[in-house]
Design an enzyme around this catalytic site. Sequence first.
Site, PDB file in Angstrom:
ATOM      1  N   ASP A  92      -9.424  -4.496  -6.010  1.00 17.95           N
ATOM      2  CA  ASP A  92      -8.990  -3.708  -4.920  1.00 17.95           C
ATOM      3  C   ASP A  92      -9.711  -2.712  -4.482  1.00 17.95           C
ATOM      4  O   ASP A  92     -10.357  -2.410  -4.798  1.00 17.95           O
ATOM      5  CB  ASP A  92      -7.449  -2.803  -4.854  1.00 17.95           C
ATOM      6  CG  ASP A  92      -6.694  -2.019  -4.257  1.00 17.95           C
ATOM      7  OD1 ASP A  92      -7.357  -1.466  -3.561  1.00 17.95           O
ATOM      8  OD2 ASP A  92      -5.577  -2.446  -3.605  1.00 17.95           O
ATOM      9  N   SER A 131       0.829  -1.275  -0.232  1.00 15.71           N
ATOM     10  CA  SER A 131      -0.247   0.015  -0.420  1.00 15.71           C
ATOM     11  C   SER A 131       0.956   0.734  -0.145  1.00 15.71           C
ATOM     12  O   SER A 131       1.580   1.241  -1.151  1.00 15.71           O
ATOM     13  CB  SER A 131      -0.883   0.219   1.350  1.00 15.71           C
ATOM     14  OG  SER A 131      -2.205   0.878   0.806  1.00 15.71           O
ATOM     15  N   HIS A 147      -8.071  -5.413  -1.292  1.00 11.47           N
ATOM     16  CA  HIS A 147      -6.128  -5.172  -0.632  1.00 11.47           C
ATOM     17  C   HIS A 147      -5.188  -5.248   0.057  1.00 11.47           C
ATOM     18  O   HIS A 147      -4.110  -5.670   0.151  1.00 11.47           O
ATOM     19  CB  HIS A 147      -6.930  -3.268   0.105  1.00 11.47           C
ATOM     20  CG  HIS A 147      -5.560  -2.429  -0.211  1.00 11.47           C
ATOM     21  ND1 HIS A 147      -5.171  -2.129  -1.065  1.00 11.47           N
ATOM     22  CD2 HIS A 147      -4.868  -2.107   1.208  1.00 11.47           C
ATOM     23  CE1 HIS A 147      -4.231  -1.256  -0.197  1.00 11.47           C
ATOM     24  NE2 HIS A 147      -4.383  -1.065   0.375  1.00 11.47           N
TER      25      HIS A 147
END
Length: 803
Positions: A744, A671, A778
């Site tokens: 995601d 991330s 994610h």
Amino acid sequence: MKFKISLFIALGLSISAFAQENLSYQKPSASILELADYERAPSVSMDTKKEYLLLSYRSTYKTLDDLNKDELRLGGLRINPVTNISSSVTYVNNLKLRKVKDSNEMQVAGLPANAKISNISWSPNDSKISFSNTTATGVELWVIDVATAKATRLTEARVNANLGNPFSWLKDNATILVKMLPQNRPALLDAKKDLPAGPIISNADGSKSQNRTYPDMLKNANDEINFENIMTSELYKVSLDGTATLFKKAAMYAGESFSPDGNYLMLTTIQKPFSYIVPLSRFPSKSVVFDKDGNEVKTVNEVPLTEIIPKGFMAVRKGKRNMTWRADQAATLMYVEALDAGDPANKVEFRDEVFTWNAPFTAPAKSLVKTPQRFSGIMWGNENVAILMDEWYDTRNTKTYLFNPSQPEQAPKVIFDRNSQDVYADPGNFETRKNEFNRYVLALENNKAFLIGAGFTKNGQFPFISEFDLKTLQSKRLYTSTYMDKKEDVIEIEDFKKGTVLVQIQSKNEYPNYYLRNIYQKNKLTPITSFKNPFESIKNVSKEVIKYKRKDGVELSGTLYLPVGYDKAKKEKMPLLIWAYPAEYKDKNSAGQSTQNPNEFTFPSYGSFVYWVTKGYVVLDDAAFPIIGEGTTEPNDNFITQLVDNAEAAINAVDALGYIDRKKVGVGGHSYGAFMTANLLTHSNLFACGIARSGAYNRTLTPFGFQSEQRNYWESPEVYTAMSPFMNAGKMKTPMLLVHGEADNNPGTFTLQTERYFQALKGLGGPARMVILPKEAHGYVAKENILHLLWEQDQFLDKHLKN
């Protein structure tokens, strides 16, 4: 069960997408597979009387088949339209009970076959446990009788679990309020079959509406129809014999909350119009209080569509917010209203005002207290004692106040005033316990409250319990952990008079387990659980927290792992892997504080580099990467410079110990850590390669802020451009492995970010490999994907770093 190599080989040949070259498949080392395919210990839940433990078991990973189900993405939700529950839920597949004072476990009898359990909840008196079970066609409500450890199904598969916990216990311990799908529910529209009635139209009326990039928004009229369909429920009262009685007709129920005395019920429903640019949490809503028989008492709040809110992290909408029942009274609502119109830019003496409103709400609400900063919470004690908190993001200031709810004319007393990022000065959190209404309130004994603190200091972590005198406002330390070779967490105080405390103790090679400690009897320990270490093969790795300084003097730290058997005297030069995630600070002192504990259990997961200590790598995990902006300077004004300085300091520190070949250093992150990795490879020559997972690389695609950046792109285009690896793709000449989940769901890190960045790198001659993991969001959860990810990383590091 060990993973079948034949399937693993197939995945190794098929999952990589848009790769510049095809690496020949080789089985990962047995050590990595062994560590990845561990057996998960059960999760533990304890009743409030501390008589029983509930042990819940689940598989370590999901499978691709689990992810390959029908999914609707509407209003910020992802749900399975067949079963009517979140598509991201992680199911428990077995439950056991045991008495706290008896190690014998009782298998819960009567559980459904192939159970998919979630939404576990104890009844108010702890005699029953409710849970949902997801079948092939929907969600059922089940209940466990704790005394007999027997489960019983109460409803058919008609429970609507699309929006969180679908049921609530009534105070009588014999009835459950359940959201059920309407009997006459219409079929969902199929975008592939149902033609749209017209174009999609949105208007900009000249008002500013600076929203961040939310995923899974409504997109058209069909989405609106389907959203209303999945949100609509009928409310039933279900008794323990399975009798179901309609309580409220169909509506889009978003929240159900009983008053502490059980005589009132506040129901919050989603209203129209819907929005295409913000999630359902900002859709219009209406809150109505009913009596326990279902008669309407009062509409207590109506919230309009809030697409537009003022700018800044401390911005809030106008009107009543944070409406909840006051925990220490029978039936009193509390809510907050902004005195600055919700706009942090407005200069006012007080930002927020807190009100209380007594049922049946025939008299006006009463002002209770005002806060100079933005309200952040209240802990109720009794009619004379409560704790109030406020905060302000720009200064990182947080204050804690003691006040008397019965005398609102008295000014609150500030008892703690600190920088929220100054962990060394954290006084701890006030302990709570259940009152006569079965609600958690401040634990008070003889005009004293109690604080439990994490205990971070410059010399290590030493959790503590303090006694806080409500008259003198002074704290007295009752207990401080003295472990130097273990990590102790104080969970809660069980008996204030006897001094019994629930703690969790672990070490780097001892799995976390629960104990009862008596702080008045020479800190005597009584074990509750005895979970074994599932990672025996790495229990003897060398692990320590190292501290070092950045060139500007900022203190940094990281957890350093050396391979099993590494000879510190011989000091063979090994490759180094650094895993990190940047964090923003407003002062150097807070940025230099460490919350790492070398005695924390070594728990490798797909998200870390710890696996590679088994392959001859030195690993610096959770390396500190502070980005500091003091005074009027914003942290991101010097982001790249500080990023590179952090990395250089980390490499210098490990190199000074003599363990590494500094020409063989790799870096990775997930991330914002992926964003960090791409920038480090672009703007420095410190690394031989990098691994970037699920990142955002073009900041113009997040134009209204990201992380702690509050300025929009048009206010600071130079900051957005300089920080965007995509804008500097021509400079990136270091091998990089880019990984992203195909689905995601995190704001700002759309899969498109990696796809476009890779296309830029490939077009400009940058050495990169891209892997898109099918069906993943994610965070990655499918076993097939995780084992393939480990293989990809293993091959990549062997090629570009080790060899």
